[in-house]
Design an enzyme around this catalytic site. Sequence first.
Site, PDB file in Angstrom:
ATOM      1  N   LYS A   1       0.798  -1.184   0.143  1.00 46.94           N
ATOM      2  CA  LYS A   1      -0.068  -0.028   0.183  1.00 46.94           C
ATOM      3  C   LYS A   1       0.890   1.302  -0.089  1.00 46.94           C
ATOM      4  O   LYS A   1       0.727   2.258   0.846  1.00 46.94           O
ATOM      5  CB  LYS A   1      -1.036   0.040   1.090  1.00 46.94           C
TER       6      LYS A   1
HETATM    7  O1  LIG Z   1      -9.006  -3.103   1.709  1.00 47.36           O
HETATM    8  C1  LIG Z   1      -8.183  -3.828   2.135  1.00 47.36           C
HETATM    9  C2  LIG Z   1      -6.843  -3.978   1.443  1.00 47.36           C
HETATM   10  C3  LIG Z   1      -5.963  -4.857   2.074  1.00 47.36           C
HETATM   11  N1  LIG Z   1      -6.495  -5.867   2.950  1.00 47.36           N
HETATM   12  C4  LIG Z   1      -5.267  -6.756   3.367  1.00 47.36           C
HETATM   13  O2  LIG Z   1      -5.871  -8.108   3.028  1.00 47.36           O
HETATM   14  C5  LIG Z   1      -5.447  -8.967   3.857  1.00 47.36           C
HETATM   15  C6  LIG Z   1      -6.808  -9.566   4.623  1.00 47.36           C
HETATM   16  O3  LIG Z   1      -6.372 -10.474   5.634  1.00 47.36           O
HETATM   17  P1  LIG Z   1      -7.576 -11.437   6.407  1.00 47.36           P
HETATM   18  O4  LIG Z   1      -6.820 -12.279   7.038  1.00 47.36           O
HETATM   19  O5  LIG Z   1      -7.995 -12.183   5.009  1.00 47.36           O
HETATM   20  O6  LIG Z   1      -8.510 -10.488   6.905  1.00 47.36           O
HETATM   21  C7  LIG Z   1      -4.445  -8.217   4.934  1.00 47.36           C
HETATM   22  O7  LIG Z   1      -3.093  -8.467   4.712  1.00 47.36           O
HETATM   23  C8  LIG Z   1      -4.960  -6.639   4.927  1.00 47.36           C
HETATM   24  O8  LIG Z   1      -3.893  -5.853   4.982  1.00 47.36           O
HETATM   25  C9  LIG Z   1      -7.488  -5.852   3.491  1.00 47.36           C
HETATM   26  O9  LIG Z   1      -7.905  -6.440   4.469  1.00 47.36           O
HETATM   27  N2  LIG Z   1      -8.345  -4.733   2.956  1.00 47.36           N
END
Ligand SMILES: O=c1ccn([C@@H]2O[C@H](COP(=O)(O)O)[C@@H](O)[C@H]2O)c(=O)[nH]1
Length: 278
Positions: free
Chosen positions: A96
């Site tokens: 990001k």
């Molecule tokens: O809008 C967003 C953008 C990035 N993320 C990232 O994705 C994963 C989600 O992890 P889970 O364990 O599936 O919840 C994490 O690395 C976030 O930083 C997001 O969740 N939402």
Amino acid sequence: MESFGARLHRAMDERGPLCVGIDPHPELLARWGLADDVDGLDRFARTVVDALGDRVAVVKPQSAFFERFGSQGMAVLESTIRQLRNLGSLVLLDAKRGDIGSTVRAYASAYLDPSSSMYVDAVTASPFLGVGSLAPMFELAAEHGGGVFVLALTSNPEGASVQRARGADGRTVAQTVLDEISQLNAGAEPLGSIGAVIGATVGDTGCDLSAVNGPLLAPGLGAQGATAADLRVVFGSAVPAVLPAYSREVLTAGPDPAALRAAAERAVAECRAVLALS
Ligand SMILES: O=c1ccn([C@@H]2O[C@H](COP(=O)(O)O)[C@@H](O)[C@H]2O)c(=O)[nH]1
């Protein structure tokens, strides 16, 4: 070189529409019986790579969990990226990044220049300094067949107050980001290389996704509460371009490689069923 959009389109066809995150949370390290240190990080990442690197379309290491261990963590990240590339998964680094354009150029060199030790297929980027400030990333991505996923409507509840705010022309911030992505992807086939991040948790986007012509990364599935069925509600007729992303939902199945593979197969089957309905 073949574009990222074309490579992603093929990978999703061949391996299924799934992105699995490598998010070594301290709680997950403990659950896997690993220490919360660099060795634990390395073993966690290697286990995910060995279990899934030869079968999942996209693997998304979350940079934050490597950065927390300083230079040693970054060395593990570099080695994870190398291993994934050798096994054929596309690597999307979730970092990001965003800044003024001259600094974004340095981020672009770090992630999208093939001579960098952190070279990946695609990177996530924040448009808070303006989508135009990300131009050096778009340029280097185009030159080397890379991709950039720009945040549009994030999966966290706090995002809406900024992303659904409306500008003087009546468009939401998210729609403005999507419109700029549409311009960058115009005419690309089978898919543009500039993606948008839209959480599977956001409900009705209120956005027109019809012209984006790029991949739509959908985090928020599983641990954050969204299900594959929500993809239809959020993305509507744009659902074929969706790349569903799971991290904790799949990772909690580990460290047994067979259990990790089974969790990924379940996720891809659920998503395929939803995407096939379109
Ligand atoms: O809008 C967003 C953008 C990035 N993320 C990232 O994705 C994963 C989600 O992890 P889970 O364990 O599936 O919840 C994490 O690395 C976030 O930083 C997001 O969740 N939402």
